[in-house]
Design an enzyme around this catalytic site. Structure first.
Site, PDB file in Angstrom:
ATOM      1  N   ALA A  13      22.244  41.641  10.884  1.00 51.16           N
ATOM      2  CA  ALA A  13      21.552  41.540  12.171  1.00 51.16           C
ATOM      3  C   ALA A  13      20.187  42.216  12.136  1.00 51.16           C
ATOM      4  CB  ALA A  13      22.414  42.149  13.274  1.00 51.16           C
ATOM      5  N   GLY A  14      19.771  42.669  10.976  1.00 52.87           N
ATOM      6  CA  GLY A  14      18.480  43.364  10.874  1.00 52.87           C
ATOM      7  C   GLY A  14      17.333  42.386  10.690  1.00 52.87           C
ATOM      8  N   GLN A  15      16.144  42.975  10.508  1.00 50.94           N
ATOM      9  CA  GLN A  15      14.923  42.164  10.364  1.00 50.94           C
ATOM     10  C   GLN A  15      14.975  41.241   9.156  1.00 50.94           C
ATOM     11  OE1 GLN A  15      10.906  43.620  10.613  1.00 50.94           O
ATOM     12  NE2 GLN A  15      11.719  45.354   9.444  1.00 50.94           N
ATOM     13  N   GLY A 130      18.325  47.055   0.026  1.00 48.97           N
ATOM     14  CA  GLY A 130      18.187  48.281   0.824  1.00 48.97           C
ATOM     15  C   GLY A 130      17.655  49.431  -0.035  1.00 48.97           C
ATOM     16  N   ASN A 131      16.726  50.171   0.509  1.00 43.68           N
ATOM     17  CA  ASN A 131      16.032  51.211  -0.262  1.00 43.68           C
ATOM     18  C   ASN A 131      16.710  52.570  -0.239  1.00 43.68           C
ATOM     19  OD1 ASN A 131      13.761  49.954  -1.404  1.00 43.68           O
ATOM     20  ND2 ASN A 131      12.820  49.789   0.623  1.00 43.68           N
ATOM     21  N   ASP A 159       7.411  42.997  -5.270  1.00 47.91           N
ATOM     22  CA  ASP A 159       6.278  43.647  -5.949  1.00 47.91           C
ATOM     23  C   ASP A 159       5.611  42.666  -6.921  1.00 47.91           C
ATOM     24  OD1 ASP A 159       7.146  46.156  -4.728  1.00 47.91           O
ATOM     25  OD2 ASP A 159       8.817  45.984  -6.128  1.00 47.91           O
ATOM     26  N   HIS A 187      11.412  50.448  -7.755  1.00 53.02           N
ATOM     27  CA  HIS A 187      10.742  49.870  -6.576  1.00 53.02           C
ATOM     28  C   HIS A 187      10.275  51.052  -5.723  1.00 53.02           C
ATOM     29  CE1 HIS A 187       9.745  47.443  -3.139  1.00 53.02           C
ATOM     30  NE2 HIS A 187      10.642  48.056  -2.397  1.00 53.02           N
TER      31      HIS A 187
HETATM   32  P1  NAD Z   1      16.590  46.852   9.828  1.00 47.88           P
HETATM   33  O1  NAD Z   1      16.726  48.242  10.345  1.00 47.88           O
HETATM   34  O2  NAD Z   1      15.851  45.837  10.626  1.00 47.88           O
HETATM   35  O3  NAD Z   1      18.042  46.253   9.547  1.00 47.88           O
HETATM   36  C1  NAD Z   1      18.990  46.927   8.830  1.00 47.88           C
HETATM   37  C2  NAD Z   1      20.336  46.476   9.339  1.00 47.88           C
HETATM   38  O4  NAD Z   1      21.321  47.087   8.510  1.00 47.88           O
HETATM   39  C3  NAD Z   1      20.626  46.908  10.777  1.00 47.88           C
HETATM   40  O5  NAD Z   1      21.035  45.784  11.534  1.00 47.88           O
HETATM   41  C4  NAD Z   1      21.750  47.934  10.628  1.00 47.88           C
HETATM   42  O6  NAD Z   1      22.666  47.898  11.709  1.00 47.88           O
HETATM   43  C5  NAD Z   1      22.397  47.467   9.330  1.00 47.88           C
HETATM   44  N1  NAD Z   1      23.141  48.494   8.628  1.00 47.88           N
HETATM   45  C6  NAD Z   1      22.887  49.812   8.511  1.00 47.88           C
HETATM   46  N2  NAD Z   1      23.833  50.417   7.791  1.00 47.88           N
HETATM   47  C7  NAD Z   1      24.693  49.448   7.405  1.00 47.88           C
HETATM   48  C8  NAD Z   1      25.884  49.458   6.652  1.00 47.88           C
HETATM   49  N3  NAD Z   1      26.397  50.587   6.155  1.00 47.88           N
HETATM   50  N4  NAD Z   1      26.525  48.290   6.465  1.00 47.88           N
HETATM   51  C9  NAD Z   1      26.056  47.131   6.971  1.00 47.88           C
HETATM   52  N5  NAD Z   1      24.923  47.075   7.734  1.00 47.88           N
HETATM   53  C10 NAD Z   1      24.261  48.218   7.935  1.00 47.88           C
HETATM   54  O7  NAD Z   1      15.987  46.983   8.348  1.00 47.88           O
HETATM   55  P2  NAD Z   1      15.331  45.842   7.453  1.00 47.88           P
HETATM   56  O8  NAD Z   1      13.888  45.746   7.781  1.00 47.88           O
HETATM   57  O9  NAD Z   1      16.165  44.619   7.506  1.00 47.88           O
HETATM   58  O10 NAD Z   1      15.415  46.532   6.010  1.00 47.88           O
HETATM   59  C11 NAD Z   1      16.653  46.765   5.389  1.00 47.88           C
HETATM   60  C12 NAD Z   1      16.458  47.559   4.106  1.00 47.88           C
HETATM   61  O11 NAD Z   1      15.705  46.798   3.159  1.00 47.88           O
HETATM   62  C13 NAD Z   1      15.682  48.868   4.289  1.00 47.88           C
HETATM   63  O12 NAD Z   1      16.289  49.879   3.505  1.00 47.88           O
HETATM   64  C14 NAD Z   1      14.316  48.529   3.741  1.00 47.88           C
HETATM   65  O13 NAD Z   1      13.619  49.675   3.308  1.00 47.88           O
HETATM   66  C15 NAD Z   1      14.701  47.638   2.590  1.00 47.88           C
HETATM   67  N6  NAD Z   1      13.635  46.780   2.041  1.00 47.88           N
HETATM   68  C16 NAD Z   1      13.607  46.627   0.684  1.00 47.88           C
HETATM   69  C17 NAD Z   1      12.643  45.818   0.107  1.00 47.88           C
HETATM   70  C18 NAD Z   1      12.568  45.626  -1.387  1.00 47.88           C
HETATM   71  O14 NAD Z   1      11.584  45.041  -1.865  1.00 47.88           O
HETATM   72  N7  NAD Z   1      13.533  46.066  -2.184  1.00 47.88           N
HETATM   73  C19 NAD Z   1      11.704  45.166   0.917  1.00 47.88           C
HETATM   74  C20 NAD Z   1      11.769  45.347   2.291  1.00 47.88           C
HETATM   75  C21 NAD Z   1      12.741  46.166   2.858  1.00 47.88           C
HETATM   76  C1  LMR Z   2       8.519  47.093   0.794  1.00 44.97           C
HETATM   77  O1  LMR Z   2       8.169  47.214  -0.383  1.00 44.97           O
HETATM   78  O2  LMR Z   2       7.843  46.476   1.628  1.00 44.97           O
HETATM   79  C2  LMR Z   2       9.839  47.688   1.228  1.00 44.97           C
HETATM   80  O3  LMR Z   2      10.443  48.374   0.169  1.00 44.97           O
HETATM   81  C3  LMR Z   2       9.737  48.501   2.448  1.00 44.97           C
HETATM   82  C4  LMR Z   2       9.063  49.837   2.196  1.00 44.97           C
HETATM   83  O4  LMR Z   2       9.610  50.865   2.610  1.00 44.97           O
HETATM   84  O5  LMR Z   2       7.986  49.853   1.596  1.00 44.97           O
END
Ligand code: NAD
Ligand code: LMR
Length: 327
Positions: A13-15, A130-131, A159, A187
């Protein structure tokens, strides 16, 4: 008609989930003739919003979407899954490094690793988004010792895509003429976009972009800091581009890599290029469509060597910080 593949997505349900799920359901993850069942995992506070996402998925009437299982139960969520996309976790805010999230997010991945081992299909492959994704993947992998180590991936494709675009903009070419740009390491802001092996129109990047100072002064820091720049501009971390990179990663792992290219994803190190075995480290990779492997034998000069060691050192430090989560 092929039988459906179960795809589990946490943080549904996240972004990122909101950009990712509709693309999976439309066939962009596993192909236009592969039906899917989406297993959508959220924590309790996210379940109400997830109900709305499920309604929207239903309202798209995707022909390939054969079922949706919204749940906060990990056993149910990972049941029969052949792909697990671990997105759910807290994103960083302005001023934080991704590693600052270890204390908040790391423990999520112990239970998820165990649940994947106990419930997923025997061909399960997991991509951690997830980071801090490399170390979260390390935690999940170590909590699922029966799942082969070559089934664990952490996402550095965003990246790579960022780096390719910066090179294309500088050279004034289309982005698809940039090949063999691999991200090395974590990352994080220590990641190394190794442009020495990259090509533009088949020619080595350093022979096309002759402004040598630009690489160290602009290119590398722009790629390393792009996530932070997006958070500063948007007030939220990247989402659509992250979902796009997750799709690209799975496509690259499941389709043969073109002869003139490779791609980036963080994988379990077996000591390639002298990197500590056991770390989840991003390398240049190739796939034959079912198995993937690190591209070996690339020449590494002094500049690159220093960079790939620096990002390895950061991963070793992160590993030591989560030693209590590694059985
Ligand atoms: P967000 O806050 O919009 O959504 C995260 C969702 O995860 C929320 O709906 C939350 O309720 C849910 N959540 C939290 N803990 C949970 C769990 N234990 N089990 C299941 N669901 C859970 O965040 P987002 O923008 O969707 O980003 C999610 C993650 O991705 C962040 O850690 C962000 O830093 C990471 N991210 C990584 C990269 C990459 O390149 N690797 C890029 C962008 C974002
Ligand atoms: C990104 O690279 O955009 C994600 O990992 C989100 C962040 O925290 O930079």
């Amino acid at each position: 008609m092929k039988s459906p593949v179960h795809v589990a997505v946490t943080g549904a349900a996240g972004q990122i989930g909101y950009s990712l799920l509709f693309r999976i359901a439309s066939g962009q993850l596993l192909g236009p003739d592969q039906p899917v069942i989406l297993r959508l995992i959220e924590i309790e506070p996210g379940m109400k919003a997830l109900e709305g996402v499920v309604m929207e998925l239903q309202d798209c009437a995707f022909p390939l979407l054969k079922g949706i299982v919204p749940t906060s139960d990990l056993a149910e969520g990972f049941d029969s899954a052949s792909w697990a996309l671990l997105v759910g976790s807290v994103p960083r805010k302005a001023g934080m490094e991704r590693g600052d999230l270890l204390g908040i997010n790391g423990k999520i991945f112990t239970a998820q690793g165990k649940a994947i081992q106990d419930n997923a299909a025997s061909d399960i492959r997991t991509l951690v988004v997830g980071n801090p994704c490399n170390t979260n993947c390390l935690i999940a992998m170590n909590n699922a010792p029966d799942v082969p180590k070559d089934r664990w991936f952490a996402m550095t494709r965003l990246d790579e895509n960022r780096a390719k675009t910066q090179l294309a903009l500088k050279a004034g070419v289309d982005v698809d003429s940039v090949k063999k740009l691999a991200i090395w390491g974590n990352h994080s802001s220590t990641m190394y976009p190794n442009y020495f092996d990259a090509t533009i129109g088949g020619d080595p990047v350093p022979s096309v972009i002759t402004d040598g100072a630009w690489f160290a002064d602009s290119f590398i820091p722009t790629v390393q800091q792009r996530g932070a720049a997006i958070i500063k501009a948007r007030g939220l971390s990247s989402a659509a581009s992250a979902a796009n990179a997750a799709i690209d990663t799975v496509r690259s792992l499941t389709t043969p890599t073109a002869e003139d290219d490779f791609f980036s994803v963080a994988v379990h190190s077996n000591g390639e290029y002298g990197i500590e075995p056991g770390l989840i480290y991003s390398f240049p990779m190739r796939s034959d469509g079912s198995t993937s492997s690190v591209v070996e034998g690339l020449a590494i000069g002094d500049f690159s060597s220093e960079k790939i060691k620096a990002t390895e050192a950061e991963l070793l430090e992160e590993k030591s910080l989560v030693s209590d989560l590694l059985p």
